[in-house]
Enzyme design. Structure first.
Site, short mmCIF file in Angstrom:
data_model
loop_
_atom_site.label_atom_id
_atom_site.label_comp_id
_atom_site.label_asym_id
_atom_site.label_seq_id
_atom_site.Cartn_x
_atom_site.Cartn_y
_atom_site.Cartn_z
N HIS A 1 2.95 -28.41 -0.82
CA HIS A 1 2.55 -27.25 -0.04
C HIS A 1 1.16 -27.51 0.56
CE1 HIS A 1 1.07 -25.99 -4.22
NE2 HIS A 1 -0.03 -26.12 -3.51
P1 TYD Z 1 3.34 -23.41 -7.88
O1 TYD Z 1 2.31 -23.12 -6.85
O2 TYD Z 1 4.76 -23.45 -7.42
O3 TYD Z 1 2.96 -24.73 -8.65
P2 TYD Z 1 3.00 -26.24 -8.05
O4 TYD Z 1 2.98 -26.13 -6.57
O5 TYD Z 1 1.80 -26.91 -8.58
O6 TYD Z 1 4.24 -26.86 -8.55
O7 TYD Z 1 3.22 -22.27 -9.00
C1 TYD Z 1 4.21 -22.05 -9.98
C2 TYD Z 1 4.28 -20.55 -10.32
O8 TYD Z 1 3.05 -20.10 -10.89
C3 TYD Z 1 4.54 -19.68 -9.11
O9 TYD Z 1 5.46 -18.67 -9.48
C4 TYD Z 1 3.22 -19.03 -8.81
C5 TYD Z 1 2.53 -18.98 -10.16
N1 TYD Z 1 1.07 -19.12 -10.06
C6 TYD Z 1 0.24 -18.04 -10.33
O10 TYD Z 1 0.72 -16.92 -10.65
N2 TYD Z 1 -1.12 -18.19 -10.27
C7 TYD Z 1 -1.68 -19.38 -9.93
O11 TYD Z 1 -2.93 -19.49 -9.87
C8 TYD Z 1 -0.82 -20.50 -9.60
C9 TYD Z 1 -1.40 -21.82 -9.20
C10 TYD Z 1 0.54 -20.32 -9.70
#
Ligand code: TYD
Length: 143
Positions: free
Chosen positions: A52
């Site tokens: 992303h």
């Molecule tokens: P995500 O951004 O998909 O993680 P990555 O891109 O690193 O694989 O986040 C996973 C889940 O956690 C998503 O449902 C959003 C939640 N989240 C929060 O609630 N707060 C945060 O600060 C972050 C980074 C994620």
């Protein structure tokens, strides 16, 4: 591409205790106030995350344990940065696509972010990202 590799502050134990100390100060060591800290742990080798870009959020990434490769893309170029030292920090500006690959089991990714969590700040489709960077610069302003 707006990213920077920085050396984070570390202090070796100055007495017989073992353990290294690492610290980061917002606006001094990194160019933003820290509003949020998160980490990813218990991930197996070859785990891939990220995929992303952010519209406003600046981030500092570092890996205090293990080895994680960060792939940055701006639609034209690609950079591969290996976080293989606890003191190696990577500042990623908004508007950069990023992917992470775990090179070792249980590597820990720590992130300090300039913004609170906001799903609207994410661009999660690479096609949408390519359209976004045609129209907006890293400050989120129309180009
Ligand atoms: P995500 O951004 O998909 O993680 P990555 O891109 O690193 O694989 O986040 C996973 C889940 O956690 C998503 O449902 C959003 C939640 N989240 C929060 O609630 N707060 C945060 O600060 C972050 C980074 C994620």
């Amino acid at each position: 591409m707006e990213f920077k590799i920085i050396k984070l502050n570390t202090r070796p134990a100055s007495d017989p205790r073992s353990g290294e100390l690492l610290f980061v100060e917002g606006e001094r060591d990194i160019p933003f106030i820290i509003k949020r800290v998160y980490c990813i742990y218990s991930a197996d080798k070859c785990t891939q995350r990220g995929y992303h870009a952010h519209k406003k959020n600046w981030q500092l990434l570092y890996c205090p344990f293990g080895d994680i490769e960060i792939i940055l893309k701006d639609g034209k170029n690609r950079e591969f940065i290996e976080l293989d030292e606890p003191s190696k920090g990577l500042i990623v500006s908004p508007g950069l696509w990023h992917e992470m690959v775990w090179k070792e089991d249980n590597s820990v990714l720590c992130v300090m972010a300039s913004e609170y969590y906001d799903e609207n700040d994410y661009i999660r489709s690479y096609d949408e990202y390519l359209r976004y960077i045609q129209c907006y610069n890293s400050k989120g302003n129309i180009v």
